[in-house]
Write an enzyme that holds these catalytic residues in place. Structure first.
Site, PDB file in Angstrom:
ATOM      1  N   GLU A   1      -2.906  -7.518  61.895  1.00  0.00           N
ATOM      2  CA  GLU A   1      -4.141  -6.823  61.532  1.00  0.00           C
ATOM      3  C   GLU A   1      -4.420  -5.622  62.436  1.00  0.00           C
ATOM      4  O   GLU A   1      -4.934  -4.593  61.983  1.00  0.00           O
ATOM      5  CB  GLU A   1      -5.319  -7.806  61.570  1.00  0.00           C
ATOM      6  CG  GLU A   1      -5.297  -8.851  60.468  1.00  0.00           C
ATOM      7  CD  GLU A   1      -4.356 -10.021  60.767  1.00  0.00           C
ATOM      8  OE1 GLU A   1      -4.133 -10.854  59.864  1.00  0.00           O
ATOM      9  OE2 GLU A   1      -3.845 -10.099  61.911  1.00  0.00           O
TER      10      GLU A   1
ATOM     11  N   HIS B   1     -11.454 -18.697  55.483  1.00  0.00           N
ATOM     12  CA  HIS B   1     -11.410 -18.277  54.087  1.00  0.00           C
ATOM     13  C   HIS B   1     -12.798 -18.174  53.465  1.00  0.00           C
ATOM     14  O   HIS B   1     -12.913 -17.775  52.307  1.00  0.00           O
ATOM     15  CB  HIS B   1     -10.562 -19.244  53.246  1.00  0.00           C
ATOM     16  CG  HIS B   1      -9.125 -19.296  53.648  1.00  0.00           C
ATOM     17  ND1 HIS B   1      -8.689 -20.030  54.730  1.00  0.00           N
ATOM     18  CD2 HIS B   1      -8.030 -18.692  53.131  1.00  0.00           C
ATOM     19  CE1 HIS B   1      -7.379 -19.881  54.848  1.00  0.00           C
ATOM     20  NE2 HIS B   1      -6.955 -19.079  53.894  1.00  0.00           N
TER      21      HIS B   1
END
Length: 683
Positions: free
Chosen positions: A413, A484
């Site tokens: 990331e 999530h």
């Protein structure tokens, strides 16, 4: 491998004019280097100074091999001699050291010794040591994309900063993509007081990269001008010719302490201190010039006298120069956004067929890619055959726009964000959209680059704007559990220099995305993934729809109370308001703020003039959530309008569990909103 290329530079082969010019540059760099601590002693400035003495050879070579306005240079905080060698003047160095408004790096907004000249492509680099390697890789990608085959990116750092994980991400990425970047490791054996053996198992940190494909490694004596010049010239030539990265590992000595706040005698013994002085590169170079009769004592003395006068004159001018003005702190926080002429309030007539939120996003991405050929998209899992991201938001894009504009990134990331920062430096026309992570919860490894990128525009005094839209699939209600289903805007909205938007309906998603992609500056675009395919988020979306930043939308009018919300909870608030109308006879106004930063305070305050009650609802936790800011603003600016305390509703102060029962217990829902609204109405 040891440098084994033809020896172009040596004391015998190099012409006298060049040798004397190098001496002038070396003496100028050293004079400034030694003068810097005096400014601190006199409380004039230069409160941070990391001396370059002992790195002179490699730094001279870096600067001499950099071609301004063509190549790109990322110096680190010890690269004073590099910047002098690249052409920066004594005046410019002192302006930076004592933080004057005329400082070309950024007008005194960044630490002293962080030298830059963006006008020449000498980039303004962060204090987060080594993080500019990611920017260098991003710029290398731009050079390759735009076929600048005769240009190179040079990134410089100390050997200890190579321990940072993002340095490995940068070099791995440059190796995989075959980017023309030269990574220079200036190895002086210490990271502040931490010796090299505490940093890496290898004696030379460049050994850690010897298994990387497409990467050439060159070792040189960074204390020696000629070995350094030969190594850097070979590295730059090879990177251009092969369009691949090079690591130059330069062995140096650190003659002084790490910086003016460090006392190296506390961890270096007398023998070592004597040793590093003995290997002073400037003294060695001067001895060679005299020994090989390339210069006389008088010629060198004349150079030294001219340099001394140059530095004194620069000092006098810098001392009289203007300081930054206090009110200038508000300048260049973020660029002015794209302005919509057709949809100034972000509203439309609603004619046509409804589409889902995911279709609105996909269609807008494609439309904007057609609109601007300098638009790029990358992220994890976004372009693999017919798949377009975990949720297929980018479906069909690589097929239409090609692999050079839409491509997969590694599961790294920080690399995704850092290379976006770097590539956007190439020119102002570029617009970059990144899926910062597959889920918003996975974005945390990129936080270092996120923070870095938020203050680039301010730090450079408006000389560089990272024109990037960060897309993150956010929120719960999908049974995703940890990593999530969390929402992150409460934390991510706390940094100046970024816009934060969070749509609830398909039309706003399209309109805000178009405005984000057309604007200069950094935008965090949070997408409620539970609404991607939800019929209740579907709406009519005009093909050219635009939603300005900082314009809220009144989703339902009422006079009993104002509910302020965004994202997933907008629909719950609308459902609760309808129930209150039918069951309680109370009309509730629902404001979908859409844009968190900038915030439309005017619409909120105007509503409260009518309703006198405020309920703030969002999916994020109440504690530390963005609703706390909304409540504080209302209490501060609308207190006299209120007939009741500001009430907040959000998630419980727990993680969001995987089991649907646990998820439901933690997150807001329509019944919880209804209960809170009735309590507020009854106050």
């Amino acid at each position: 491998m040891k440098s084994n290329f033809p020896e172009k530079y040596s004391i015998k082969k190099t012409d006298k004019k060049t040798l004397l010019e190098w001496y002038r540059l070396l003496f100028l760099g050293r004079t400034l280097d030694e003068r810097a601590p005096n400014y601190l002693k006199q409380a004039i400035g230069w409160s941070y100074h990391a001396p370059a003495a002992g790195h002179d050879g490699i730094q001279l070579a870096i600067g001499q091999n950099f071609k301004k306005n063509k190549d790109h240079l990322f110096p680190y905080y010890r690269d004073l001699q590099t910047c002098v060698s690249a052409g920066m003047t004594a005046e410019e160095v002192i302006y930076n050291g004592i933080s004057k408004d005329a400082d070309v790096a950024g007008g005194g907004r960044h630490m002293s010794n962080h030298l830059a000249k963006p006008e020449w492509n000498i980039h303004n680099v962060s204090s987060a040591t080594g993080n500019h390697t990611l920017h260098a890789s991003g710029l290398g990608r731009a050079l390759k994309t735009y076929k600048e085959n005769d240009a190179v990116v040079i990134s410089s750092q100390g050997e200890s900063s190579v321990s940072e994980g993002y340095v490995y991400e940068a070099i791995n990425g440059a190796s995989r993509e075959k980017l023309p970047v030269v990574f220079v490791f200036q190895d002086n054996g210490y990271g502040i007081s931490v010796p090299k053996e505490d940093q890496t198992a290898n004696r030379k940190v460049a050994h850690n990269f010897e298994g990387f494909k497409n990467l050439r490694i060159i070792y040189c004596n960074g204390k020696d001008v000629f070995d350094s010049m030969n190594a850097m010239e070979e590295a730059v030539s090879w990177a251009k010719k092969e369009q691949s990265p090079v690591v130059v590992h330069a062995n140096c000595v650190r003659i002084g302490s790490h910086s003016n706040s460090d006392r190296h005698e506390l961890y270096r013994d007398e023998n070592e201190l004597n040793y590093v002085k003995e290997y002073d590169p400037l003294a060695k170079y001067k001895r060679m010039l005299l020994r090989y009769e390339k210069a006389t004592e008088d010629e060198l003395k004349e150079i030294e006298e001219k340099v001394t006068k140059e530095v004194k004159d620069a000092h006098k001018k810098a001392i009289k120069a203007a300081d930054p003005k206090p009110e200038s702190i508000h300048d260049f926080v973020i660029p002015e956004p794209y302005k919509s002429e057709k949809y100034p309030d972000g509203l439309h007539k609603g004619e046509g067929n409804s589409i889902k939120l995911i279709e609105a996003l996909n269609g807008t991405l494609k439309a904007e890619f057609r609109h601007n050929p300098d638009t790029y998209l990358w992220g994890q899992d976004i372009a693999n055959k017919d798949k377009g991201g975990v949720f297929n938001v980018s479906k069909g894009m690589q097929q239409e726009f090609g692999k050079h504009r839409v491509f997969n990134a590694p599961i790294a990331e920080d690399y995704i964000m850092g290379t976006a920062n770097g590539m956007s430096r190439y020119n102002k026309k570029i617009r970059i959209v990144v899926e910062g992570a597959e889920f918003a919860d996975y974005f945390w490894p990129a936080m270092e680059q996120y923070v870095e990128t938020t203050h680039e525009y301010w730090r450079t005094k408006g000389q560089f704007s990272p024109n990037i839209t960060i897309r993150l699939a956010s929120g719960g209600y999908i049974g995703g559990g940890l990593y999530h289903s969390q929402t992150t805007e409460g934390a991510l909205a706390t940094f100046p220099g970024i816009r934060v938007v969070y749509p609830s309906f398909a039309d706003d998603a399209a309109g805000l995305l178009r405005t984000s992609m057309r604007s200069e500056g950094l935008t965090l675009f949070l997408e409620p993934k539970a609404l991607y395919n939800s019929p209740k988020a579907a709406s009519v979306v005009p093909d050219d729809f635009e939603v300005p930043f900082g314009k809220a939308r009144v989703r339902r009018e009422g006079d009993k109370m104002t509910i302020i919300t965004y994202g997933n909870t907008t629909h719950m608030c609308l459902e609760a308001a309808e129930k209150m109308s039918k069951e309680d006879g109370l009309e509730v106004e629902v404001i979908d703020i859409r844009s968190l930063i900038p915030l439309d305070k005017e619409t909120i305050l105007k509503s409260l003039e009518k309703t006198s009650r405020a309920l703030v609802v969002h999916e994020d936790k109440v504690f530390g959530g963005f609703g706390g800011e909304l409540a504080a603003i209302i209490a501060d600016e609308a207190f006299e309008l209120l007939d009741a305390p500001v009430k907040r509703l959000g998630a419980e102060f727990t993680p969001i569990g995987f089991n649907r029962i646990l998820e439901a217990a933690a997150l807001p829902n329509t019944e919880k909103v209804l209960k809170a609204a009735r309590e507020l109405a009854a106050y």
